[in-house]
Design a protein around this motif. Structure first.
Motif, mmCIF file in Angstrom:
data_model
loop_
_atom_site.group_PDB
_atom_site.id
_atom_site.type_symbol
_atom_site.label_atom_id
_atom_site.label_comp_id
_atom_site.label_asym_id
_atom_site.label_seq_id
_atom_site.Cartn_x
_atom_site.Cartn_y
_atom_site.Cartn_z
ATOM 1 N N ARG A 127 0.829 -1.208 0.000
ATOM 2 C CA ARG A 127 0.000 0.000 0.000
ATOM 3 C C ARG A 127 0.862 1.256 0.000
ATOM 4 N NH1 ARG A 127 -1.758 2.637 4.372
ATOM 5 N NH2 ARG A 127 -1.407 0.851 5.730
ATOM 6 N N LYS A 184 -4.108 9.113 -10.398
ATOM 7 C CA LYS A 184 -4.425 9.131 -8.973
ATOM 8 C C LYS A 184 -4.871 7.754 -8.490
ATOM 9 C CE LYS A 184 -6.078 13.891 -9.489
ATOM 10 N NZ LYS A 184 -7.268 14.772 -9.423
ATOM 11 N N PHE A 185 -4.346 7.374 -7.333
ATOM 12 C CA PHE A 185 -4.782 6.141 -6.683
ATOM 13 C C PHE A 185 -4.921 6.411 -5.195
ATOM 14 C CE2 PHE A 185 -4.023 2.278 -4.254
ATOM 15 C CZ PHE A 185 -4.888 1.381 -4.865
ATOM 16 N N SER A 186 -6.067 6.056 -4.637
ATOM 17 C CA SER A 186 -6.266 6.228 -3.198
ATOM 18 C C SER A 186 -6.919 4.990 -2.621
ATOM 19 C CB SER A 186 -7.135 7.461 -2.909
ATOM 20 O OG SER A 186 -8.434 7.303 -3.461
ATOM 21 N N LEU A 187 -6.640 4.744 -1.355
ATOM 22 C CA LEU A 187 -7.162 3.572 -0.656
ATOM 23 C C LEU A 187 -7.462 3.966 0.781
ATOM 24 C CD1 LEU A 187 -5.744 -0.034 -0.707
ATOM 25 C CD2 LEU A 187 -6.073 1.126 1.470
ATOM 26 N N ALA A 188 -8.595 3.511 1.295
ATOM 27 C CA ALA A 188 -8.954 3.788 2.686
ATOM 28 C C ALA A 188 -9.629 2.567 3.288
ATOM 29 C CB ALA A 188 -9.888 4.997 2.773
ATOM 30 N N ILE A 229 -11.374 1.987 -2.723
ATOM 31 C CA ILE A 229 -10.258 2.401 -3.568
ATOM 32 C C ILE A 229 -10.792 3.231 -4.726
ATOM 33 C CG2 ILE A 229 -8.799 0.427 -2.989
ATOM 34 C CD1 ILE A 229 -9.476 -0.793 -5.660
ATOM 35 N N ASP A 273 0.952 7.059 -6.840
ATOM 36 C CA ASP A 273 -0.131 8.040 -6.818
ATOM 37 C C ASP A 273 0.449 9.370 -7.287
ATOM 38 O OD1 ASP A 273 -2.547 9.403 -6.271
ATOM 39 O OD2 ASP A 273 -1.832 9.934 -4.265
ATOM 40 N N GLN A 332 -14.791 8.688 -0.348
ATOM 41 C CA GLN A 332 -13.618 7.914 -0.761
ATOM 42 C C GLN A 332 -13.658 7.531 -2.238
ATOM 43 O OE1 GLN A 332 -11.135 7.732 1.241
ATOM 44 N NE2 GLN A 332 -12.235 8.479 3.046
ATOM 45 N N THR A 333 -14.833 7.592 -2.867
ATOM 46 C CA THR A 333 -14.959 7.211 -4.281
ATOM 47 C C THR A 333 -15.287 8.407 -5.168
ATOM 48 O OG1 THR A 333 -17.316 6.645 -4.018
ATOM 49 C CG2 THR A 333 -15.706 4.883 -3.658
ATOM 50 N N ASP A 334 -15.016 9.600 -4.682
ATOM 51 C CA ASP A 334 -15.269 10.824 -5.457
ATOM 52 C C ASP A 334 -16.711 10.906 -5.936
ATOM 53 O OD1 ASP A 334 -12.608 11.691 -5.193
ATOM 54 O OD2 ASP A 334 -11.981 10.507 -6.926
#
Length: 414
Positions: free
Chosen positions: A116, A126-130, A203, A121, A178-180
């Motif tokens: 992770r 762009k890549f995001s994870l929560a 994600i 990013d 988190q998913t825009d």
């Protein structure tokens, strides 16, 4: 092997520079004796193998469950949610979850945390994870080891609250953020179940093509799973990276910065994706993705499409060998809470959305695992004009982040 060696180097630097902060620990804090500070994983190669196998198995079972239908999954998101859950499992439940996920929790925690941190990013890609846990206030206290492990390795935000409609709104607000905004909810306002907890992963990926399509999409025939002729708005161009083996051809189309790519796989001889996946091994899939033919001019046709899905993953996971976790009488999650009431997984729901157009790709996913309580060449071309498999892969080690199948353009083109 060069991909794996390069990945280890990236992980080493990332862990040395940011393991404490990125894994949810304050740099000033000292890790507890029971939870070791994340370090460079000795299991990087094993994680790549486990993720490839998990992706293939999940995709294979999804095509069996929904023959002829389009499929969209995020194996990466599902593994995160299930791995957090496995930290509370014991006995046969833990054994089955380990077999399906590919690694035992102690190894998986460290490897996923390291990965992770290393996931690219940037502004162009762009890549995001929560990760998050919502715990029912009436479920009893979490065991310290379970809570600390998920906070440390998954940077999971833990919220304890009564499971009211207000909590449903809070969870959906988190999901939407988190998913825009692409997945506005994972729970309905009419939800009446009151599980002990929800373990969530979200994600989001937003990447621009490294080389955008020069022309507007044109209408072409697409021969669907059932043999019918449909219309696809095809984006046409040329690429340099050709995929080929005895069973399939395909291509990689890179996003800006070169850290992610869209991988398209078209089975040979008019074989349909479900039949192709049935006989495909994880080693063959990984080999196809990493053994790129020397750069050449490849004519491609990629349909412009949008697809969204809502998948109950429990039937798929059962077919993969995870059964005890879903059985109220057999599940053993005794390492999860201080209470002695029986706990079991009542729901594994994943929602996902993907948009592929001339500018690039947007893809998001949310996975919710709910735990219930008893208490409460120049002429070479790959034209995707019949069913095909697609993935978004992180290119350092070809880790699949999203995976799917397009069997029909009905309701998919836009």
């Amino acid at each position: 092997m060069k991909y794996r060696n390069r990945l280890k180097a990236v992980l080493s630097v990332a862990l040395l520079c940011g393991a404490l902060a990125a894994c949810g620990m304050d740099p000033a804090q000292t890790p507890s004796e029971s939870i070791q500070q994340p370090s460079v994983s000795e299991y990087t190669d094993d994680l790549i193998d486990a993720q490839t196998a998990f992706t293939l198995n999940l995709l294979r079972e999804a095509t069996k469950e929904n023959p002829g239908e389009n499929v969209l999954l995020s194996p990466y998101s599902a593994m995160q949610s299930l791995a957090m859950t496995a930290n509370g499992a014991s006995g046969n439940t833990l054994s089955e979850m380990t077999q399906v996920l590919g690694l035992p929790p102690d190894q998986l925690n460290e490897a996923l945390c390291a990965q992770r941190i290393a996931m690219p990013d940037s502004r162009a890609c762009k890549f995001s994870l929560a990760n998050a846990l919502w715990v029912n206030a009436h479920a009893g206290a979490l065991r310290d080891a379970f809570q600390q492990t998920n906070e440390t390795f998954y940077n999971a935000k833990i919220t304890v609250a009564p499971f009211s409609q207000s909590t449903v709104k809070d969870i959906n607000k988190w999901c939407k953020k988190q998913t825009d905004g692409m997945i506005p909810e994972i729970l309905t306002d009419q939800s009446t179940d009151h599980p002990a907890m929800h373990l969530l992963n979200a994600i989001a990926f937003d990447g621009e093509w490294d080389e955008k399509f020069a022309e507007e999409p044109q209408a072409y025939s697409f021969w669907a799973y059932d043999g019918s002729e449909q219309v696809a708005m095809m984006m046409c161009g040329t690429e340099k990276y050709y995929l080929s083996d005895e069973k399939a051809t395909g291509f990689l189309k890179y996003y800006k910065d070169g850290k992610y790519a869209f991988a398209a796989i078209k089975p040979n001889n008019d074989v349909l994706p479900d039949a192709y996946l049935e006989n495909l091994t994880a080693a063959e899939l990984h080999s196809l993705l990493v053994n790129i033919t020397e750069p050449r001019s490849v004519t491609i046709g990629l349909p412009k499409f949008r697809w969204e899905s809502s998948n109950d993953l429990i039937p798929l996971l059962k077919n993969m060998g995870m059964n005890a976790a879903f059985d109220p009488d057999a599940a053993d999650f005794s390492m999860m809470t201080e209470n002695q009431e029986q706990l079991w997984i009542s729901d594994v729901l994943q929602k996902a959305v993907i948009e592929v157009d001339t500018n690039g790709t947007k893809a998001v996913a949310v996975t919710k695992t709910s735990v219930e309580s008893s208490l409460y060449d120049e002429n070479t071309g790959v034209f995707l004009n019949r069913p095909f498999i697609y993935m978004i892969v992180e290119t350092e080690n070809m880790t699949p982040v999203f995976a799917g199948v397009i069997n029909t353009m009905f309701d998919a083109h836009y």
